[in-house]
Structures are given as structure tokens and as C-alpha cells.
Design an enzyme around this catalytic site. Structure first.
Site, PDB file in Angstrom:
ATOM      1  N   ASP A  26      52.640  68.983  24.628  1.00 33.70           N
ATOM      2  CA  ASP A  26      53.571  70.050  23.521  1.00 33.70           C
ATOM      3  C   ASP A  26      54.051  69.130  22.286  1.00 33.70           C
ATOM      4  OD1 ASP A  26      54.359  72.275  22.538  1.00 33.70           O
ATOM      5  OD2 ASP A  26      56.083  72.223  23.658  1.00 33.70           O
ATOM      6  N   HIS A  43      47.032  68.837  16.173  1.00 29.75           N
ATOM      7  CA  HIS A  43      46.090  68.892  17.247  1.00 29.75           C
ATOM      8  C   HIS A  43      44.986  67.863  17.401  1.00 29.75           C
ATOM      9  CE1 HIS A  43      48.316  72.462  17.972  1.00 29.75           C
ATOM     10  NE2 HIS A  43      47.762  73.308  16.827  1.00 29.75           N
ATOM     11  N   LEU A 137      37.838  60.174  38.436  1.00 26.21           N
ATOM     12  CA  LEU A 137      39.034  61.126  38.027  1.00 26.21           C
ATOM     13  C   LEU A 137      38.357  62.581  38.001  1.00 26.21           C
ATOM     14  CD1 LEU A 137      41.860  61.476  36.903  1.00 26.21           C
ATOM     15  CD2 LEU A 137      41.102  61.260  34.580  1.00 26.21           C
TER      16      LEU A 137
HETATM   17  C1  IPE Z   1      52.497  75.415  26.135  1.00 29.13           C
HETATM   18  O1  IPE Z   1      52.900  75.135  24.739  1.00 29.13           O
HETATM   19  C2  IPE Z   1      51.087  75.639  26.163  1.00 29.13           C
HETATM   20  C3  IPE Z   1      50.243  74.406  25.860  1.00 29.13           C
HETATM   21  C4  IPE Z   1      50.864  73.390  25.701  1.00 29.13           C
HETATM   22  C5  IPE Z   1      49.014  74.577  25.812  1.00 29.13           C
HETATM   23  P1  IPE Z   1      53.434  76.062  24.037  1.00 29.13           P
HETATM   24  O2  IPE Z   1      54.071  75.413  22.728  1.00 29.13           O
HETATM   25  O3  IPE Z   1      52.500  77.340  23.511  1.00 29.13           O
HETATM   26  O4  IPE Z   1      54.742  76.653  24.812  1.00 29.13           O
HETATM   27  P2  IPE Z   1      56.059  77.653  24.312  1.00 29.13           P
HETATM   28  O5  IPE Z   1      55.380  78.720  23.457  1.00 29.13           O
HETATM   29  O6  IPE Z   1      57.073  76.566  23.172  1.00 29.13           O
HETATM   30  O7  IPE Z   1      56.617  77.911  25.486  1.00 29.13           O
HETATM   31  C1  IPE Z   2      50.935  71.936  21.788  1.00 28.67           C
HETATM   32  O1  IPE Z   2      51.307  71.780  20.715  1.00 28.67           O
HETATM   33  C2  IPE Z   2      49.581  72.291  21.735  1.00 28.67           C
HETATM   34  C3  IPE Z   2      49.012  73.786  21.945  1.00 28.67           C
HETATM   35  C4  IPE Z   2      49.803  74.690  22.216  1.00 28.67           C
HETATM   36  C5  IPE Z   2      47.610  74.189  21.732  1.00 28.67           C
HETATM   37  P1  IPE Z   2      52.063  73.035  19.716  1.00 28.67           P
HETATM   38  O2  IPE Z   2      50.995  73.481  18.806  1.00 28.67           O
HETATM   39  O3  IPE Z   2      52.880  73.904  20.814  1.00 28.67           O
HETATM   40  O4  IPE Z   2      53.092  71.929  19.021  1.00 28.67           O
HETATM   41  P2  IPE Z   2      54.690  72.556  18.688  1.00 28.67           P
HETATM   42  O5  IPE Z   2      55.216  73.083  19.948  1.00 28.67           O
HETATM   43  O6  IPE Z   2      54.570  73.563  17.471  1.00 28.67           O
HETATM   44  O7  IPE Z   2      55.149  71.249  17.969  1.00 28.67           O
HETATM   45 MG    MG Z   3      54.447  74.030  21.325  1.00 29.00          MG
END
Ligand code: IPE
Ligand code: IPE
Ligand code: MG
Length: 256
Positions: A26, A43, A137
Site C-alpha cells: 500500500d 504503481h 519461491l
Molecule cells: C489494499 O489496499 C489492496 C491492495 C494493496 C491491492 P487499499 O489501498 O485498496 O486498501 P484500503 O482501501 O485503504 O483499505
Molecule cells: C496500493 O497503493 C496499490 C493498489 C491498491 C493497487 P494505493 O494505490 O492504494 O496507494 P495509496 O493508498 O492511494 O497511497
Molecule cells: Mg491504498
């Protein structure tokens, strides 16, 4: 099984290593925002971090790594971001699968892949097939995965077998349900890591994380590197896993 390996390592004086690490990657969006870049660039930087951590797992001899790439709730994001994530997914698979295969990595996907476009769906199947005999792995990518979806699917399959008369309801126990869930071929995660500062599970491996050690870091996923991963491993090694027992009991069985 995980417990046995940990005990063996501790007796050998080594640092206990998780067999299976599950990560919520995240913070990509916030990483990009802090740099005044579009979220998509976050990303892309996140894919580089995936490469680093896969390599770190291989070097350290970790058996399995499960990465949350796209949750069943991430469809709620703006259409443009979802589209860009899908493009990145396709491009990353095209670029990385052969290298992972050469490195003896076995690729598996968990989640409802029928929701993806047919081309991507086929690429996921092909990556699994190509690497199915690798025994280094195991890299599991959770894509359109949700822990509740996983439990509902498993329940449906067991209910169908019960209705068909192949199974009596009394036979259903936690082992049987566990065998129907995603990642049933792997030990349950020993260590869970979430980057990005949030301290929540976000519908990740709800059942499978029952006894997993949880580790949260404020580092954003694109910043996460081998040193940060080692910090998480050190934290894991310093913990006593009790599985309901007392600390004294665990100490005693460790010395026995
Ligand atoms: C969880 O992250 C899912 C992934 C990392 C793919 P999110 O950023 O979507 O989670 P929430 O919405 O903050 O809980
Ligand atoms: C996690 O990073 C990746 C996915 C959920 C695909 P985020 O896109 O949720 O990044 P933040 O939380 O907005 O910083
Ligand atoms: Mg996020």
C-alpha cells in the site's frame, strides 16, 4: 508444520524465518502524490519494489510470498486508474514471467480472474502453467481477491457437495473448509506486512491470517526495499508465537 520448522531453526541457533510472507503493498498513490506525479507512476514504482522483494525472498530462502495486487474492492476506483492498473498488469506479466521462470519461481494467482478481460485471464493461466513445475519461491499474486469472496466460494463448494449427498454436514470442520480456500497448497502465512501506514486487513486473507504475526510500516510501498524487509524479518524473529499456549509452555517445548 510452520511451528516445527521454527523450532528446528531456533535449536540450530538460527534466526527463525517465515516460510510464507503475505504483503499488502500500500502507498503507491501517496508516493506519487508527494512527488507531484500521477498515481499511475506510483504503481509503476511499485512494480520495481515487487522485483526487489521477490529477489530478497529468493535470497533468504523464503518458500512463499503472497502479494495483494488488486482487491475485489479496488474496482471502486476511478475507471481510468483501474484501466491503467490492468495495462500495467498485462505489461508486467509479459516482461517478467520468463525471468521468474528462469529463476525457478512458481507463479500462482488467487482471486476471481473471470472478471478480467479474456487476454489477461489467458496470460494468468499461461504464467501458472509455464511455471508449475518450479520448486523455488512460490509467488502468489492476489488479483481481484477478497477474503470474504474466498470464504463464500469455499462454502458454496462444500454446500454443493452436501446437497449432492457426497458429504454430511457434520463432517465439515475447519480443516475441510481450510482446504477449500485459496493458498491451501501453502503453509498459512507466518508474517503479514502492510506498508503505507494503515493498520487494517482490507479484506485480505481473512481466514489464513488467523495466527499470522502482523507487521505495519509507515514506509510507502515504492520505498520498501531489502533493508526494510529485513527489519520486518527481524521483528518476526523476536516474537514468541504462542498459538494459545502460555509463554512457559512454548519455552519448554523449544528446549525439549
Ligand atoms: C489494499 O489496499 C489492496 C491492495 C494493496 C491491492 P487499499 O489501498 O485498496 O486498501 P484500503 O482501501 O485503504 O483499505
Ligand atoms: C496500493 O497503493 C496499490 C493498489 C491498491 C493497487 P494505493 O494505490 O492504494 O496507494 P495509496 O493508498 O492511494 O497511497
Ligand atoms: Mg491504498
Amino acid at each position: 508444520m510452520a511451528q516445527q520448522q521454527l523450532q528446528a531453526e531456533m535449536q540450530a541457533g538460527q534466526q527463525p524465518l517465515p516460510l510464507h510472507v503475505a504483503i499488502i503493498m500500500d502507498g503507491n498513490g501517496r508516493w506519487a502524490k508527494a512527488r507531484k506525479l500521477p498515481r499511475y507512476m506510483g504503481h509503476r514504482a511499485g512494480v520495481k519494489a515487487v522485483r526487489r522483494i521477490v529477489e530478497a525472498c529468493r535470497q533468504r530462502g523464503i518458500q512463499a510470498l503472497t502479494l495483494f495486487a488488486f482487491s475485489s474492492e479496488n474496482w471502486r476506483r476511478p475507471k481510468v486508474e483501474v484501466g491503467l492498473l490492468m495495462d500495467l498488469f498485462v505489461r508486467t506479466l509479459k516482461k517478467e514471467v520468463s525471468r521468474l521462470d528462469r529463476n525457478n519461481v512458481r507463479i500462482q494467482f488467487i482471486g476471481d480472474r473471470t472478471a478480467f478481460n479474456p487476454k489477461l485471464h489467458a496470460m494468468m493461466d499461461a504464467a501458472e502453467q509455464q511455471t508449475t513445475n518450479n520448486d523455488g519461491l512460490t509467488l502468489v499474486i492476489a488479483a481481484n481477491y477478497g477474503g470474504r469472496w474466498d470464504l463464500v466460494e469455499a462454502t458454496r463448494r462444500l454446500a454443493a457437495r452436501a446437497v449432492a449427498g457426497e458429504l454430511s454436514v457434520d463432517e465439515i470442520d475447519s480443516e475441510m473448509l481450510g482446504r477449500e480456500l485459496c493458498n491451501a497448497n501453502l503453509p498459512e502465512p507466518d508474517l503479514f506486512i502492510r506498508t503505507g501506514g494503515e493498520q487494517r486487513i482490507s479484506n485480505y486473507l481473512l481466514w489464513q491470517l488467523a495466527y499470522t504475526e502482523l507487521y505495519f510500516t509507515d514506509l510507502l510501498w515504492p520505498e520498501f526495499d531489502a533493508a526494510a524487509f529485513d527489519e520486518a524479518l527481524n521483528s518476526f524473529a523476536s516474537r514468541q508465537r504462542r498459538f494459545g499456549k502460555t509463554g512457559d509452555q512454548v519455552e519448554q517445548s523449544r528446549r525439549a
